[in-house]
Design a protein around this motif. Structure first.
Motif, PDB file in Angstrom:
ATOM      1  N   SER A  87       0.856  -1.191   0.000  1.00 12.67           N
ATOM      2  CA  SER A  87       0.000   0.000   0.000  1.00 12.67           C
ATOM      3  C   SER A  87       0.891   1.239   0.000  1.00 12.67           C
ATOM      4  CB  SER A  87      -0.898   0.018   1.248  1.00 12.67           C
ATOM      5  OG  SER A  87      -0.108   0.229   2.406  1.00 12.67           O
ATOM      6  N   GLY A  88       0.276   2.375  -0.235  1.00 12.90           N
ATOM      7  CA  GLY A  88       1.010   3.633  -0.141  1.00 12.90           C
ATOM      8  C   GLY A  88       1.550   3.831   1.264  1.00 12.90           C
ATOM      9  N   MET A  89       0.732   3.512   2.273  1.00 10.99           N
ATOM     10  CA  MET A  89       1.168   3.696   3.663  1.00 10.99           C
ATOM     11  C   MET A  89       2.336   2.765   4.010  1.00 10.99           C
ATOM     12  SD  MET A  89       0.150   6.247   5.292  1.00 10.99           S
ATOM     13  CE  MET A  89       0.984   5.916   6.838  1.00 10.99           C
ATOM     14  N   ALA A  90       2.365   1.568   3.420  1.00 11.64           N
ATOM     15  CA  ALA A  90       3.503   0.652   3.675  1.00 11.64           C
ATOM     16  C   ALA A  90       4.781   1.278   3.117  1.00 11.64           C
ATOM     17  CB  ALA A  90       3.246  -0.714   3.048  1.00 11.64           C
ATOM     18  N   ILE A 184       9.425  12.736  -0.688  1.00 14.71           N
ATOM     19  CA  ILE A 184       8.177  13.415  -1.075  1.00 14.71           C
ATOM     20  C   ILE A 184       7.103  12.388  -1.406  1.00 14.71           C
ATOM     21  CG2 ILE A 184       8.921  13.575  -3.506  1.00 14.71           C
ATOM     22  CD1 ILE A 184       7.239  16.080  -3.778  1.00 14.71           C
ATOM     23  N   ASP A 185       5.897  12.677  -0.985  1.00 21.62           N
ATOM     24  CA  ASP A 185       4.718  11.958  -1.466  1.00 21.62           C
ATOM     25  C   ASP A 185       4.264  12.713  -2.715  1.00 21.62           C
ATOM     26  OD1 ASP A 185       2.118  11.078  -1.989  1.00 21.62           O
ATOM     27  OD2 ASP A 185       1.647  10.746   0.119  1.00 21.62           O
ATOM     28  N   GLY A 186       4.444  12.078  -3.876  1.00 25.87           N
ATOM     29  CA  GLY A 186       4.131  12.749  -5.145  1.00 25.87           C
ATOM     30  C   GLY A 186       2.910  12.152  -5.818  1.00 25.87           C
ATOM     31  N   HIS A 206       4.745   7.021  -4.067  1.00 23.67           N
ATOM     32  CA  HIS A 206       3.393   7.156  -4.621  1.00 23.67           C
ATOM     33  C   HIS A 206       2.485   6.118  -3.985  1.00 23.67           C
ATOM     34  CE1 HIS A 206       4.586   9.828  -7.881  1.00 23.67           C
ATOM     35  NE2 HIS A 206       5.632   9.036  -8.056  1.00 23.67           N
ATOM     36  N   SER A 207       1.243   6.500  -3.756  1.00 17.78           N
ATOM     37  CA  SER A 207       0.218   5.498  -3.511  1.00 17.78           C
ATOM     38  C   SER A 207      -0.200   5.023  -4.899  1.00 17.78           C
ATOM     39  CB  SER A 207      -0.971   6.116  -2.764  1.00 17.78           C
ATOM     40  OG  SER A 207      -2.057   5.214  -2.832  1.00 17.78           O
ATOM     41  N   ILE A 208       0.149   3.780  -5.216  1.00 19.80           N
ATOM     42  CA  ILE A 208      -0.210   3.198  -6.520  1.00 19.80           C
ATOM     43  C   ILE A 208      -1.719   3.045  -6.628  1.00 19.80           C
ATOM     44  CG2 ILE A 208      -0.141   0.924  -7.700  1.00 19.80           C
ATOM     45  CD1 ILE A 208       2.844   0.842  -7.168  1.00 19.80           C
ATOM     46  N   THR A 209      -2.367   2.953  -5.469  1.00 19.76           N
ATOM     47  CA  THR A 209      -3.823   2.823  -5.376  1.00 19.76           C
ATOM     48  C   THR A 209      -4.546   3.903  -6.195  1.00 19.76           C
ATOM     49  OG1 THR A 209      -3.304   2.277  -3.069  1.00 19.76           O
ATOM     50  CG2 THR A 209      -5.634   2.502  -3.628  1.00 19.76           C
ATOM     51  N   LYS A 210      -3.905   5.059  -6.346  1.00 17.06           N
ATOM     52  CA  LYS A 210      -4.557   6.207  -6.998  1.00 17.06           C
ATOM     53  C   LYS A 210      -4.355   6.133  -8.514  1.00 17.06           C
ATOM     54  CE  LYS A 210      -5.660   7.711  -2.861  1.00 17.06           C
ATOM     55  NZ  LYS A 210      -5.210   6.594  -2.025  1.00 17.06           N
ATOM     56  N   TYR A 211      -3.728   7.156  -9.115  1.00 14.67           N
ATOM     57  CA  TYR A 211      -3.680   7.208 -10.583  1.00 14.67           C
ATOM     58  C   TYR A 211      -2.893   6.068 -11.220  1.00 14.67           C
ATOM     59  CZ  TYR A 211      -5.744  11.841 -10.586  1.00 14.67           C
ATOM     60  OH  TYR A 211      -6.592  12.889 -10.432  1.00 14.67           O
TER      61      TYR A 211
END
Ligand SMILES: Cc1ncc(COP(=O)(O)O)c(C=O)c1O
Length: 398
Positions: A87-90, A184-186, A206-211
């Motif tokens: 996940s992004g948080m991981a 950075i969280d991009g 990146h949270s891959i979950t998103k775009y």
């Protein structure tokens, strides 16, 4: 806002891969559904073990399908190495932990994603690590917060509620001059619109979950940077905390990556069209979108990004209850968290204390999906007409 050639090249990058011709000529990477890899001699086994992150020993360390996605993402990001997470948080928590020890100090932008803030404030703090949250739009505020024991500068640009930016090149230069790692969280911009490593930032998450996934059916995260920094995360937090990406998820995300630039271009066009329309509505006080000339950091956005995605917010003097009643009437915007998928989404909340234009009571965040922008605008207008008529009827009854 567009550097067309760079953007055009991305369409080619996502369509071609370093594995072309291998795997019997399969056009997609096969799914290596295996927990371990076996060897025909003990010597080969020992050799592989000694180089576990390049060789294949165990899927908690390295899996060919996941590795393929990591190499594609590293290429898009301009990184030496990427590591994909569950996940992004991981990815965020592993990156933060990898760069800190007891007694260290972190400077983090105050508009960072809520759980990231929570992780720093209430979890990492258990290990004698202190965090100072600062206004990320002010380089002076960031500089003033740095201490001799600051080891990490954590950025999120643009932020994903009020869409505030940090000057990435300036932040990276400042941090580097003090021996501080910058992360950075991009997620908002994706590597299509922003490549922070080129501006001197050390690690991009990146949270891959998103775009990057874009289909609202996968959860994942990635961190990219130098072999030294990402390699340390790979052999440390990745292996030890075990928040790995599965081969199935990697294959699913790999499919989505092929259309990432294409999708982003549509999110950008439609997002701007809807944002510009909202600027003209009587119930809108201010639209927070870095692609609008009215955004206070519009020039910075143009300088450090190649485009803008489909998530933005607006502030309204109407109450959150009114904006929620409006949301209930929308046909195409679904009520829900997350963003970056094919679908349009909305949330309406009170403006956070200390933020917002004078008189603002509600902060409405919209994700503009892949539907027709004209249909979305009609949806917003029709729902508002009904909401305003109902509010007027209620007032006349009182
Ligand atoms: C900006 C940002 N970063 C990170 C995350 C966390 O990603 P995930 O939900 O994949 O853990 C989110 C999730 O909403 C987010 O919005």
């Amino acid at each position: 806002m567009h550097k067309i050639n760079q953007r055009e090249n991305l369409h080619t990058s996502v369509a071609h891969d370093p594995y072309d011709g291998r795997h019997h000529g399969a056009i997609h990477i096969p799914i290596y559904q295996t927990s371990l890899f076996s060897f025909d001699s003990y010597e080969r086994f020992m050799q592989a073990h000694a180089d576990e992150h390049q060789q294949h020993v165990y899927s908690r360390g390295n899996n060919p399908t996941v590795r393929f996605l990591e190499d594609k993402l590293a290429e898009l990001e301009g990184a030496e190495m990427s590591k994909c997470f569950a996940s992004g948080m991981a990815a965020i928590s592993a990156t933060i932990l990898s760069n800190l020890q007891a007694g260290d100090h972190v400077v983090c932008v105050d508009q960072a994603y809520g759980p990231t803030r929570h992780f720093l404030e209430h979890y990492v703090s258990r290990f004698q690590i202190e965090t100072t949250f600062v206004d990320g739009s002010s380089l002076e505020a960031i500089e003033a917060a740095l201490q001799p024991n600051t080891k990490l500068l954590y950025l999120e640009s643009p932020s994903t509620m009020l869409f505030q930016l940090q000057d990435l090149a300036a932040c990276a230069k400042l941090a580097r001059s003090r021996g501080i790692v910058t992360a950075i969280d991009g997620t908002w911009a994706t590597p299509v619109f922003q490549r922070p490593l080129e501006l001197g930032v050390d690690l991009v998450i990146h949270s891959i979950t998103k775009y990057i996934s874009g289909q609202s059916d996968s959860v994942g995260g990635v961190v990219s940077g130098s072999k030294e920094l990402v390699g340390r995360i790979a052999s440390g937090e990745y292996m030890l905390l075990g928040g790995i990406m599965s081969a199935h998820t990697a294959a699913q995300v790999e499919r989505c990556l092929r259309t990432l630039p294409l999708r982003l271009e549509r999110h950008e066009r439609s997002g701007l069209k809807v944002a510009e329309h909202l600027c003209r509505q009587p119930y809108v006080l201010r639209v927070n979108h870095p692609g609008l000339p009215s955004h206070p950091q519009y020039e910075l956005a143009k300088r450090q990004m190649d485009g803008t995605s489909g998530l933005f917010s607006f502030e309204s003097a109407e109450s959150p209850e009114t904006m929620r009643a409006w949301s209930d009437r929308l046909r195409y915007f679904k009520i829900g968290v997350s963003w970056g998928g094919f679908e349009s989404l909305i949330t309406a909340n009170p403006v956070p204390t200390g933020y917002g234009a004078p008189g603002a009571r509600s902060l409405v965040r919209l994700h503009v999906g892949l539907e027709s922008a004209d249909d979305l605008i009609r949806d917003l207008d029709e729902a508002w007409e009904q909401t305003a008529a109902e509010a007027a009827a209620e007032r006349s009854e009182q």
